[in-house]
Design a protein around this motif. Structure first.
Motif, PDB file in Angstrom:
ATOM      1  N   VAL A 126     -27.176  -8.885  12.233  1.00  0.00           N
ATOM      2  CA  VAL A 126     -28.248  -9.321  11.271  1.00  0.00           C
ATOM      3  C   VAL A 126     -27.858 -10.110  10.267  1.00  0.00           C
ATOM      4  O   VAL A 126     -28.706 -10.716   9.444  1.00  0.00           O
ATOM      5  CB  VAL A 126     -28.774  -8.148  10.510  1.00  0.00           C
ATOM      6  CG1 VAL A 126     -29.662  -7.060  11.449  1.00  0.00           C
ATOM      7  CG2 VAL A 126     -27.827  -7.507   9.590  1.00  0.00           C
ATOM      8  N   ASN A 127     -26.403 -10.717  10.173  1.00  0.00           N
ATOM      9  CA  ASN A 127     -25.910 -11.378   9.032  1.00  0.00           C
ATOM     10  C   ASN A 127     -26.448 -12.573   9.054  1.00  0.00           C
ATOM     11  O   ASN A 127     -26.179 -13.516   8.074  1.00  0.00           O
ATOM     12  CB  ASN A 127     -24.516 -11.179   9.122  1.00  0.00           C
ATOM     13  CG  ASN A 127     -23.709 -11.682  10.171  1.00  0.00           C
ATOM     14  OD1 ASN A 127     -24.695 -11.988  11.182  1.00  0.00           O
ATOM     15  ND2 ASN A 127     -22.341 -11.820  10.230  1.00  0.00           N
ATOM     16  N   HIS A 128     -27.153 -13.120  10.053  1.00  0.00           N
ATOM     17  CA  HIS A 128     -27.701 -14.638  10.075  1.00  0.00           C
ATOM     18  C   HIS A 128     -28.833 -14.587   9.270  1.00  0.00           C
ATOM     19  O   HIS A 128     -29.555 -15.648   9.054  1.00  0.00           O
ATOM     20  CB  HIS A 128     -27.918 -15.050  11.288  1.00  0.00           C
ATOM     21  CG  HIS A 128     -28.825 -14.080  12.161  1.00  0.00           C
ATOM     22  ND1 HIS A 128     -28.523 -12.687  12.735  1.00  0.00           N
ATOM     23  CD2 HIS A 128     -30.161 -14.433  12.647  1.00  0.00           C
ATOM     24  CE1 HIS A 128     -29.529 -12.366  13.403  1.00  0.00           C
ATOM     25  NE2 HIS A 128     -30.666 -13.102  13.391  1.00  0.00           N
ATOM     26  N   HIS A 129     -29.522 -13.575   8.899  1.00  0.00           N
ATOM     27  CA  HIS A 129     -30.835 -13.460   7.810  1.00  0.00           C
ATOM     28  C   HIS A 129     -30.254 -13.643   6.711  1.00  0.00           C
ATOM     29  O   HIS A 129     -29.359 -13.180   6.085  1.00  0.00           O
ATOM     30  CB  HIS A 129     -31.317 -12.079   8.237  1.00  0.00           C
ATOM     31  CG  HIS A 129     -32.082 -12.048   9.542  1.00  0.00           C
ATOM     32  ND1 HIS A 129     -33.366 -12.632   9.995  1.00  0.00           N
ATOM     33  CD2 HIS A 129     -32.029 -11.223  10.585  1.00  0.00           C
ATOM     34  CE1 HIS A 129     -33.672 -12.257  11.101  1.00  0.00           C
ATOM     35  NE2 HIS A 129     -32.819 -11.396  11.716  1.00  0.00           N
ATOM     36  N   HIS A 130     -31.254 -14.155   5.723  1.00  0.00           N
ATOM     37  CA  HIS A 130     -30.930 -14.353   4.242  1.00  0.00           C
ATOM     38  C   HIS A 130     -31.965 -13.641   3.521  1.00  0.00           C
ATOM     39  O   HIS A 130     -32.006 -13.940   2.185  1.00  0.00           O
ATOM     40  CB  HIS A 130     -30.495 -15.788   4.154  1.00  0.00           C
ATOM     41  CG  HIS A 130     -29.726 -16.596   4.897  1.00  0.00           C
ATOM     42  ND1 HIS A 130     -28.206 -16.243   4.580  1.00  0.00           N
ATOM     43  CD2 HIS A 130     -29.654 -17.423   6.099  1.00  0.00           C
ATOM     44  CE1 HIS A 130     -27.640 -16.780   5.619  1.00  0.00           C
ATOM     45  NE2 HIS A 130     -28.323 -17.675   6.393  1.00  0.00           N
ATOM     46  N   VAL A 131     -32.907 -13.144   3.805  1.00  0.00           N
ATOM     47  CA  VAL A 131     -33.841 -12.618   3.167  1.00  0.00           C
ATOM     48  C   VAL A 131     -34.057 -10.886   3.371  1.00  0.00           C
ATOM     49  O   VAL A 131     -33.833 -10.476   4.620  1.00  0.00           O
ATOM     50  CB  VAL A 131     -35.287 -13.063   3.671  1.00  0.00           C
ATOM     51  CG1 VAL A 131     -36.511 -12.492   2.886  1.00  0.00           C
ATOM     52  CG2 VAL A 131     -35.275 -14.521   3.500  1.00  0.00           C
TER      53      VAL A 131
END
Length: 228
Positions: free
Chosen positions: A80-85
């Motif tokens: 999930v570390n590609h999400h920024h929200v």
């Protein structure tokens, strides 16, 4: 483990400054930058053009995202570390850790099965037995499973080794199993562990109840009531 992680993260965030703004970011999404018209062209505001309140919310959005990412197990973080929200990460983690409703039901079935099959382990102390029991109950609690107190207490007492039979009978007569906690039952039983240990050692030395009485006539009859 989603429910346990979920509760841990909420408690951690609630202990931080501006906790409500971070929780708002997780539940409803981050601040949406407004727009302004400049030379007849509409564009999105920059951070410097936000009001002080909007800047604070934007900062809390970033903090919420960082807290969630830092609180993830490595195997989940890598997914999930590609999400920024924050809200996107939260929803994705729920899907990954909790799974579908069917897998949740399967988890509950497994825990009920673990509860039914819970028993003492040969050679373990009362304290070791007691430590294993709350671990199981905590797993059931975090999965939002409920059981009657009398059912929990009965299980805790009935799966103790045979040398505890006399003390189990005593506590059942003396305590209300509908209102007493298994922690209180453990506290009572721990006072008699030396006697229970003595009985266990005598039983190991004299497996035959008749031989036990013959060699130890002072032992009460309830200690020779062997259970399989």
């Amino acid at each position: 483990m989603y429910n346990s992680w979920h509760n841990h993260m909420l408690l951690y965030i609630k202990g931080k400054e501006h906790d409500r703004m971070m929780l708002n970011s997780i539940e409803h999404g981050p601040l949406v930058y407004g727009t302004i018209k400049e030379n007849g062209v509409t564009r999105k505001k920059t951070y410097e053009e936000l009001t002080d309140a909007e800047k604070l919310q934007d900062n809390c959005d970033i903090k919420a995202t960082n807290i969630i990412l830092q609180g993830l197990p490595p195997e989940v973080y890598s997914l999930v570390n590609h999400h920024h929200v924050a809200i996107e990460i939260w929803d994705q983690v729920k899907l990954l850790m909790q799974g579908t409703k069917l897998s949740q039901q399967e988890c509950e079935c497994k825990l009920y099965d673990d509860f039914d099959r819970f028993t003492s382990v040969k050679g373990e102390s009362l304290h070791e037995y007691y430590l294993r029991f709350p671990q199981l109950m905590n797993d059931m609690h975090t999965t939002r499973m409920t059981m009657q107190q009398v059912q929990v207490n009965t299980k805790f007492l009935n799966t103790l080794p045979p040398e505890w039979s006399k003390f189990v009978t005593d506590v059942k007569l003396a305590r209300n199993l509908h209102t007493t906690s298994y922690d209180q039952l453990y506290a009572y039983l721990s006072q008699h562990e030396a006697h229970a240990t003595e009985v266990r050692l005598m039983r190991e030395r004299f497996p035959d109840p008749v031989a036990l009485i013959a060699n130890n006539p002072h032992i009460p009859s309830y200690h020779t009531n062997y259970q399989s």
